[in-house]
Every structure is written in structure tokens, then in C-alpha cells.
Write a protein that holds these residues in place. Sequence first.
Motif, PDB file in Angstrom:
ATOM      1  N   VAL A 157     -46.763 -17.176  91.048  1.00 19.92           N
ATOM      2  CA  VAL A 157     -48.140 -16.730  90.812  1.00 19.92           C
ATOM      3  C   VAL A 157     -48.614 -17.196  89.442  1.00 19.92           C
ATOM      4  CG1 VAL A 157     -49.584 -14.698  90.413  1.00 19.92           C
ATOM      5  CG2 VAL A 157     -48.024 -14.752  92.357  1.00 19.92           C
ATOM      6  N   THR A 158     -47.778 -17.048  88.435  1.00 20.85           N
ATOM      7  CA  THR A 158     -48.145 -17.457  87.079  1.00 20.85           C
ATOM      8  C   THR A 158     -48.420 -18.952  87.010  1.00 20.85           C
ATOM      9  OG1 THR A 158     -46.849 -15.672  86.098  1.00 20.85           O
ATOM     10  CG2 THR A 158     -47.377 -17.534  84.680  1.00 20.85           C
ATOM     11  N   ARG A 159     -47.576 -19.744  87.652  1.00 21.18           N
ATOM     12  CA  ARG A 159     -47.787 -21.200  87.644  1.00 21.18           C
ATOM     13  C   ARG A 159     -49.080 -21.581  88.338  1.00 21.18           C
ATOM     14  NH1 ARG A 159     -42.281 -22.375  90.193  1.00 21.18           N
ATOM     15  NH2 ARG A 159     -43.271 -24.310  90.914  1.00 21.18           N
ATOM     16  N   ILE A 160     -49.379 -20.920  89.434  1.00 19.64           N
ATOM     17  CA  ILE A 160     -50.625 -21.211  90.154  1.00 19.64           C
ATOM     18  C   ILE A 160     -51.831 -20.852  89.289  1.00 19.64           C
ATOM     19  CG2 ILE A 160     -52.056 -20.595  92.135  1.00 19.64           C
ATOM     20  CD1 ILE A 160     -49.421 -20.141  93.702  1.00 19.64           C
ATOM     21  N   LEU A 161     -51.780 -19.676  88.674  1.00 14.97           N
ATOM     22  CA  LEU A 161     -52.894 -19.239  87.833  1.00 14.97           C
ATOM     23  C   LEU A 161     -53.057 -20.142  86.615  1.00 14.97           C
ATOM     24  CD1 LEU A 161     -52.420 -15.355  87.954  1.00 14.97           C
ATOM     25  CD2 LEU A 161     -54.322 -16.661  88.937  1.00 14.97           C
ATOM     26  N   ASP A 162     -51.955 -20.527  85.998  1.00 12.36           N
ATOM     27  CA  ASP A 162     -52.021 -21.421  84.836  1.00 12.36           C
ATOM     28  C   ASP A 162     -52.654 -22.755  85.213  1.00 12.36           C
ATOM     29  OD1 ASP A 162     -50.828 -19.527  83.236  1.00 12.36           O
ATOM     30  OD2 ASP A 162     -48.845 -20.456  83.227  1.00 12.36           O
ATOM     31  N   ALA A 163     -52.226 -23.300  86.329  1.00  7.91           N
ATOM     32  CA  ALA A 163     -52.759 -24.591  86.775  1.00  7.91           C
ATOM     33  C   ALA A 163     -54.233 -24.483  87.135  1.00  7.91           C
ATOM     34  CB  ALA A 163     -51.954 -25.089  87.975  1.00  7.91           C
ATOM     35  N   ALA A 164     -54.592 -23.433  87.869  1.00  3.79           N
ATOM     36  CA  ALA A 164     -55.982 -23.248  88.285  1.00  3.79           C
ATOM     37  C   ALA A 164     -56.893 -23.060  87.080  1.00  3.79           C
ATOM     38  CB  ALA A 164     -56.085 -22.045  89.222  1.00  3.79           C
ATOM     39  N   GLU A 165     -56.439 -22.290  86.125  1.00  6.72           N
ATOM     40  CA  GLU A 165     -57.226 -22.017  84.924  1.00  6.72           C
ATOM     41  C   GLU A 165     -57.591 -23.312  84.201  1.00  6.72           C
ATOM     42  OE1 GLU A 165     -55.705 -20.461  80.740  1.00  6.72           O
ATOM     43  OE2 GLU A 165     -55.743 -18.866  82.242  1.00  6.72           O
ATOM     44  N   VAL A 166     -56.611 -24.153  83.956  1.00  6.80           N
ATOM     45  CA  VAL A 166     -56.848 -25.406  83.236  1.00  6.80           C
ATOM     46  C   VAL A 166     -57.743 -26.348  84.041  1.00  6.80           C
ATOM     47  CG1 VAL A 166     -55.744 -27.489  82.343  1.00  6.80           C
ATOM     48  CG2 VAL A 166     -54.719 -25.245  81.911  1.00  6.80           C
TER      49      VAL A 166
END
Length: 235
Positions: A7-16
Amino acid sequence: MVPSDTVTRILDAAEVLFAEHGFSETSLRRITGRAEVNLAAVNYHFGSKQALIQAVFFRYLDPFSADLHQRLDALEADETGACDLEGLLDTLFTSVLEMPSEGHDLRTFMKLLGLAYSQAQRHLRDELRNRYGDIFSRFLKLLRRATRELADDERFWRLHFMLGSVIFTLSGLNTLRDIAEHDYHQRITIRELAQRLKPVALNALRAPVTEVASNAMTAQHADQVTCYPRTGTHS
């Protein structure tokens, strides 16, 4: 609840990617490629792209909302402070700068916030209003007490012009730092920048009502009287 690594990786990628390319222009496939997960993981954890967009904002705004509520509690405990415009803006600026965001980039979030209002993301604006309407209403109530001289519509415009200035400044932080260093030989921190921004925001809310704005409010009042001549509900 601590989010999973996926979840964290998905959110980090989406945010950027959302900040760099916009919401519509960023595909789920592009996000999954950067996060090194498969599409099924996004569907499993979020269900849709809209829900993922909202989750990116919640990650910042949930802790920010809780933090601002606590700071407003302290401000309201002091009756004088609760009516002080400068104290209210100090409280907001401090909460923004100290936003508990797990070390993420405030500049990126401000870019996202600007995009939320400049791109067709009605679902996001509606969800933000529903989820955080209480803290916005609370802040607005205090702002009314601190700016009693302003009509509601005038206060609305000034507040959004002020927020626009804050979002633009903080989202362009790196560019402004480069200009300040190159042209004026100044190295400025984000807190120093906020201190320079605060009097601009303060004066935007304190400035006397212009003749144009006064005439607009008078015309609006006349329209209301004309449209509702018998209700007695429009003053």
C-alpha cells in the motif's frame, strides 16, 4: 492501522506521478510500474483509480486535520486569541508546516492540492468536503469572528485568494529558492518563506473593501430584494 509495504509503495508512486503529470494523465499501469506491483494489487487495496486519488490526499489530510483541531482547541481556550486574525493564521501556518506526513514532501502535496481544484476531479472535492468539512467550518467560524467587517461573499473570495497564494508559493518552493539564491544571494528555508508569506495573507484579509467589491455586494443585495420581494428573509 499501519499500511502494508505494498500500500505504501502504491501511494508513494501515485503521489509523485499525480503531482508530475496530473490525475487524468497518469494511468494505473504507470503507477504499478513505478511501485513494482501488479494491477490486481491496486484493485485489491483501493478498488478504483478515484479511490486511490482520494487515499493519497487522506494520507496527508487525516493527520493534518487532527493536528489543526488540537491547535484550534488551544486557540479557543483563550477568548482573546480566538478573535485574533494573526493568531489564527499563525495556527494554520504552523499546522501546515508541521503537517505529520511521514516525511513526505509538502511541496508535492501542495501541487496535488492545486491540481484538485484546477482539474476535473469533482469526486475528490466532494469527498474532501465530506471528510474534512468539520475542520474547515470550524476554521471559517473563527475567521468570521476575526473579520467581522467583511461580508460573507467578500470573505469567501479573500480566503480563497489567500489559500491560492499559499498553495502556489509552497508548491513552487524549489523554484523560488533557486531564484532567491541566484538573484538575491539568499538561502531561504521553508519557515522563512512562510514568515514572508504571512503578512501578505494577513493584509489580504485586512484590506479595506474596494469600491468595486462594495458595488458588487450592493447589486447582489438589490437582486435579492427584486427576486424575493415578499419573503422578508433577505436583508
